[in-house]
Design a protein around this motif. Structure first.
Motif, PDB file in Angstrom:
ATOM      1  N   ASP A  42     -11.013  18.346  -3.693  1.00 50.69           N
ATOM      2  CA  ASP A  42     -10.983  17.859  -2.300  1.00 50.69           C
ATOM      3  C   ASP A  42      -9.674  17.095  -2.051  1.00 50.69           C
ATOM      4  O   ASP A  42      -9.673  15.896  -1.774  1.00 50.69           O
ATOM      5  N   TYR A  43      -8.571  17.814  -2.147  1.00 48.11           N
ATOM      6  CA  TYR A  43      -7.252  17.165  -2.108  1.00 48.11           C
ATOM      7  C   TYR A  43      -6.964  16.522  -0.756  1.00 48.11           C
ATOM      8  O   TYR A  43      -6.470  15.392  -0.683  1.00 48.11           O
ATOM      9  N   TYR A  44      -7.258  17.247   0.310  1.00 51.45           N
ATOM     10  CA  TYR A  44      -6.946  16.725   1.642  1.00 51.45           C
ATOM     11  C   TYR A  44      -7.730  15.446   1.924  1.00 51.45           C
ATOM     12  O   TYR A  44      -7.169  14.438   2.372  1.00 51.45           O
ATOM     13  N   GLU A  45      -9.040  15.483   1.639  1.00 52.98           N
ATOM     14  CA  GLU A  45      -9.875  14.308   1.894  1.00 52.98           C
ATOM     15  C   GLU A  45      -9.408  13.111   1.058  1.00 52.98           C
ATOM     16  O   GLU A  45      -9.348  11.977   1.543  1.00 52.98           O
ATOM     17  N   ALA A  46      -9.090  13.378  -0.199  1.00 48.95           N
ATOM     18  CA  ALA A  46      -8.633  12.295  -1.083  1.00 48.95           C
ATOM     19  C   ALA A  46      -7.320  11.706  -0.578  1.00 48.95           C
ATOM     20  O   ALA A  46      -7.136  10.485  -0.553  1.00 48.95           O
ATOM     21  N   HIS A  47      -6.410  12.584  -0.141  1.00 42.42           N
ATOM     22  CA  HIS A  47      -5.111  12.127   0.366  1.00 42.42           C
ATOM     23  C   HIS A  47      -5.299  11.226   1.590  1.00 42.42           C
ATOM     24  O   HIS A  47      -4.676  10.164   1.691  1.00 42.42           O
ATOM     25  N   GLN A  48      -6.153  11.656   2.503  1.00 43.38           N
ATOM     26  CA  GLN A  48      -6.391  10.849   3.703  1.00 43.38           C
ATOM     27  C   GLN A  48      -7.032   9.500   3.356  1.00 43.38           C
ATOM     28  O   GLN A  48      -6.729   8.479   3.973  1.00 43.38           O
ATOM     29  N   MET A  49      -7.904   9.499   2.348  1.00 42.15           N
ATOM     30  CA  MET A  49      -8.531   8.241   1.935  1.00 42.15           C
ATOM     31  C   MET A  49      -7.495   7.294   1.326  1.00 42.15           C
ATOM     32  O   MET A  49      -7.524   6.083   1.585  1.00 42.15           O
ATOM     33  N   TYR A  50      -6.581   7.855   0.531  1.00 42.20           N
ATOM     34  CA  TYR A  50      -5.501   7.021  -0.019  1.00 42.20           C
ATOM     35  C   TYR A  50      -4.703   6.369   1.109  1.00 42.20           C
ATOM     36  O   TYR A  50      -4.390   5.178   1.060  1.00 42.20           O
ATOM     37  N   ARG A  51      -4.386   7.153   2.131  1.00 45.41           N
ATOM     38  CA  ARG A  51      -3.595   6.614   3.248  1.00 45.41           C
ATOM     39  C   ARG A  51      -4.373   5.524   3.999  1.00 45.41           C
ATOM     40  O   ARG A  51      -3.815   4.495   4.374  1.00 45.41           O
ATOM     41  N   THR A  52      -5.656   5.763   4.202  1.00 48.68           N
ATOM     42  CA  THR A  52      -6.493   4.774   4.894  1.00 48.68           C
ATOM     43  C   THR A  52      -6.519   3.460   4.120  1.00 48.68           C
ATOM     44  O   THR A  52      -6.353   2.370   4.689  1.00 48.68           O
ATOM     45  N   LEU A  53      -6.713   3.575   2.802  1.00 46.69           N
ATOM     46  CA  LEU A  53      -6.749   2.372   1.966  1.00 46.69           C
ATOM     47  C   LEU A  53      -5.402   1.674   1.937  1.00 46.69           C
ATOM     48  O   LEU A  53      -5.327   0.440   1.905  1.00 46.69           O
ATOM     49  N   PHE A  54      -4.335   2.479   1.959  1.00 47.24           N
ATOM     50  CA  PHE A  54      -2.992   1.893   1.967  1.00 47.24           C
ATOM     51  C   PHE A  54      -2.823   0.974   3.173  1.00 47.24           C
ATOM     52  O   PHE A  54      -2.414  -0.184   3.031  1.00 47.24           O
ATOM     53  N   PHE A  55      -3.134   1.470   4.356  1.00 43.09           N
ATOM     54  CA  PHE A  55      -2.935   0.670   5.567  1.00 43.09           C
ATOM     55  C   PHE A  55      -3.898  -0.517   5.618  1.00 43.09           C
ATOM     56  O   PHE A  55      -3.550  -1.584   6.122  1.00 43.09           O
ATOM     57  N   ARG A  56      -5.086  -0.341   5.034  1.00 37.63           N
ATOM     58  CA  ARG A  56      -6.036  -1.456   4.982  1.00 37.63           C
ATOM     59  C   ARG A  56      -5.493  -2.569   4.073  1.00 37.63           C
ATOM     60  O   ARG A  56      -5.489  -3.747   4.449  1.00 37.63           O
ATOM     61  N   TYR A  57      -5.055  -2.190   2.890  1.00 36.42           N
ATOM     62  CA  TYR A  57      -4.510  -3.186   1.964  1.00 36.42           C
ATOM     63  C   TYR A  57      -3.278  -3.874   2.551  1.00 36.42           C
ATOM     64  O   TYR A  57      -3.107  -5.087   2.427  1.00 36.42           O
ATOM     65  N   MET A  58      -2.421  -3.103   3.202  1.00 40.57           N
ATOM     66  CA  MET A  58      -1.192  -3.683   3.761  1.00 40.57           C
ATOM     67  C   MET A  58      -1.527  -4.678   4.869  1.00 40.57           C
ATOM     68  O   MET A  58      -0.910  -5.743   4.971  1.00 40.57           O
ATOM     69  N   SER A  59      -2.506  -4.341   5.680  1.00 38.25           N
ATOM     70  CA  SER A  59      -2.875  -5.255   6.775  1.00 38.25           C
ATOM     71  C   SER A  59      -3.491  -6.542   6.238  1.00 38.25           C
ATOM     72  O   SER A  59      -3.437  -7.587   6.892  1.00 38.25           O
ATOM     73  N   GLN A  60      -4.051  -6.476   5.030  1.00 40.03           N
ATOM     74  CA  GLN A  60      -4.640  -7.661   4.400  1.00 40.03           C
ATOM     75  C   GLN A  60      -3.639  -8.399   3.507  1.00 40.03           C
ATOM     76  O   GLN A  60      -3.988  -9.400   2.880  1.00 40.03           O
ATOM     77  N   GLY A  61      -2.414  -7.889   3.456  1.00 42.05           N
ATOM     78  CA  GLY A  61      -1.390  -8.522   2.621  1.00 42.05           C
ATOM     79  C   GLY A  61      -1.575  -8.283   1.137  1.00 42.05           C
ATOM     80  O   GLY A  61      -0.988  -8.989   0.301  1.00 42.05           O
ATOM     81  N   LYS A  62      -2.376  -7.284   0.769  1.00 43.21           N
ATOM     82  CA  LYS A  62      -2.621  -6.981  -0.648  1.00 43.21           C
ATOM     83  C   LYS A  62      -1.565  -5.983  -1.141  1.00 43.21           C
ATOM     84  O   LYS A  62      -1.858  -4.807  -1.417  1.00 43.21           O
ATOM     85  N   HIS A  63      -0.345  -6.464  -1.243  1.00 44.34           N
ATOM     86  CA  HIS A  63       0.770  -5.570  -1.555  1.00 44.34           C
ATOM     87  C   HIS A  63       0.701  -5.013  -2.975  1.00 44.34           C
ATOM     88  O   HIS A  63       0.973  -3.824  -3.194  1.00 44.34           O
ATOM     89  N   ALA A  64       0.364  -5.858  -3.925  1.00 44.80           N
ATOM     90  CA  ALA A  64       0.318  -5.399  -5.319  1.00 44.80           C
ATOM     91  C   ALA A  64      -0.741  -4.314  -5.495  1.00 44.80           C
ATOM     92  O   ALA A  64      -0.506  -3.303  -6.171  1.00 44.80           O
ATOM     93  N   GLU A  65      -1.921  -4.525  -4.850  1.00 45.29           N
ATOM     94  CA  GLU A  65      -2.991  -3.533  -4.953  1.00 45.29           C
ATOM     95  C   GLU A  65      -2.577  -2.226  -4.291  1.00 45.29           C
ATOM     96  O   GLU A  65      -2.842  -1.142  -4.812  1.00 45.29           O
ATOM     97  N   ALA A  66      -1.945  -2.334  -3.131  1.00 47.58           N
ATOM     98  CA  ALA A  66      -1.509  -1.134  -2.413  1.00 47.58           C
ATOM     99  C   ALA A  66      -0.507  -0.344  -3.253  1.00 47.58           C
ATOM    100  O   ALA A  66      -0.591   0.886  -3.361  1.00 47.58           O
ATOM    101  N   ARG A  67       0.431  -1.062  -3.850  1.00 47.96           N
ATOM    102  CA  ARG A  67       1.459  -0.391  -4.653  1.00 47.96           C
ATOM    103  C   ARG A  67       0.851   0.309  -5.871  1.00 47.96           C
ATOM    104  O   ARG A  67       1.164   1.457  -6.166  1.00 47.96           O
TER     105      ARG A  67
END
Length: 332
Positions: A42-67
């Motif tokens: 399920d590559y497409y779904e996984a990719h979209q989930m990674y992107r969603t989590l990326f923006f969530r972590y960034m908005s919370q200032g969780k830079h190390a986790e996002a990276r």
């Protein structure tokens, strides 16, 4: 927090460690779910989930986790040959570094080089990635990238037998020995026997134009010792190698008369490549106090090339103050 770390009173550093451990556990749980999706195809779904989590972590200032999440995700997609998804997450790693103003550390540079090495060699994403990574590695300044990152990229490209690109990155590193070993292989596999001296001569002259005297000397010594077609010297059978040897000695001495006589005596060898005298003009300015030509730019096609390579808008003071392994001068 006290119960989490098993203590009644918690200092601030302990609190931070506890928080970090809890976040790490959260990232691991998320990664497990994402890995399962990728393994199912399920590559497409996984990719979209990674992107969603990326923006969530960034908005919370969780830079190390996002990276960390984006880096591991990129490696996962690379392992399944999902180049587009992997390249996208690689770019998000860079976005975290840029927005969090992360410090340049060897570990981060090695991670960037790892992602670069796994990218499709002919993809436009790879070109965009390396350009952006180099820019980040020097704090977004006009310089040409961190020498360590250049060195790591050079080694990767050498392994891929992309010698010309490897050579460019070695020039902007401080690894004269690695550069020499790559040039020996480059010369032996792609060059004519009559040009063995020209491979190292160009590298030495360009290192000197970058005011990297140490790497110029190391690349010359290592190359002439290791190349199977060069007899032990100095002196050498090839006049051009003798010229480079004398030039390196002259640079240490800094005497203009020695430099001038040397260039005159070896003109037949220097005429083998029309760029040699252009490089030597610059070397004369940097090491022997030769004033720049009165014309604001060199004339003709070669002059245009030299100005583009060396940055005609740069002030000499900037070059003088640059570190030996890093300079605003750009060379092919």
């Amino acid at each position: 927090l006290a119960r989490c770390c098993g203590a009644t009173i918690m200092s601030e550093p302990e609190s931070l460690r506890c928080s970090s451990a809890r976040n790490r556990g959260g990232v691991q749980r998320v990664e497990g779910k994402l890995r399962a999706s990728v393994e199912k195809g399920d590559y497409y779904e996984a990719h979209q989930m990674y992107r969603t989590l990326f923006f969530r972590y960034m908005s919370q200032g969780k830079h190390a986790e996002a990276r960390e999440l984006m880096y591991n995700g990129a490696l996962l997609f690379f392992s399944y040959n999902q180049q587009n998804s992997a390249a996208d997450l690689s770019m998000l790693v860079l976005e975290v570094l840029e927005k969090s103003e992360a410090k340049v550390e060897d570990e981060i540079l090695e991670c960037l080089a790892k992602m670069f090495s796994l990218m499709d060699q002919n993809s436009p994403e790879r070109v965009a990635f390396v350009s952006r990574a180099l820019k980040w590695s020097t704090g977004g300044s006009g310089k040409l990238g961190h020498p360590k990152l250049h060195q790591l990229l050079a080694v990767t490209l050498w392994k891929e037998q992309n010698y010309s690109e490897s050579r460019y990155h070695f020039l902007h590193s401080s690894d004269g020995e690695g550069c020499a070993q790559m040039l020996v292989e480059y010369s032996a596999s792609r060059g004519f026997r009559s040009e063995v001296d020209m491979f190292v001569a160009q590298a030495v002259l360009q290192f000197l134009c970058l005011k990297n005297k140490n790497s110029a000397s190391v690349v010359f010594t290592t190359y002439t010792e290791k190349h199977p077609s060069i007899e032990k010297g100095p002196p050498f059978v090839q006049p051009l190698l003798n010229f480079i040897w004398f030039l390196l000695l002259a640079v240490d001495g800094g005497k203009l008369t020695v430099f001038t006589v040397l260039c005159e005596q070896y003109q037949p060898s220097l005429k083998r490549d029309p760029m040699y005298n252009e490089y030597l003009d610059r070397i004369g300015q940097l090491f022997f106090g030769v004033p720049p030509k009165q014309s604001p730019s060199y004339g003709g096609l070669l002059g245009n090339l030299l100005n583009s390579l060396m940055g005609s808008g740069e002030e000499d003071d900037g070059v003088e103050e640059a570190q030996e392994d890093s300079s605003p001068i750009e060379l092919d």
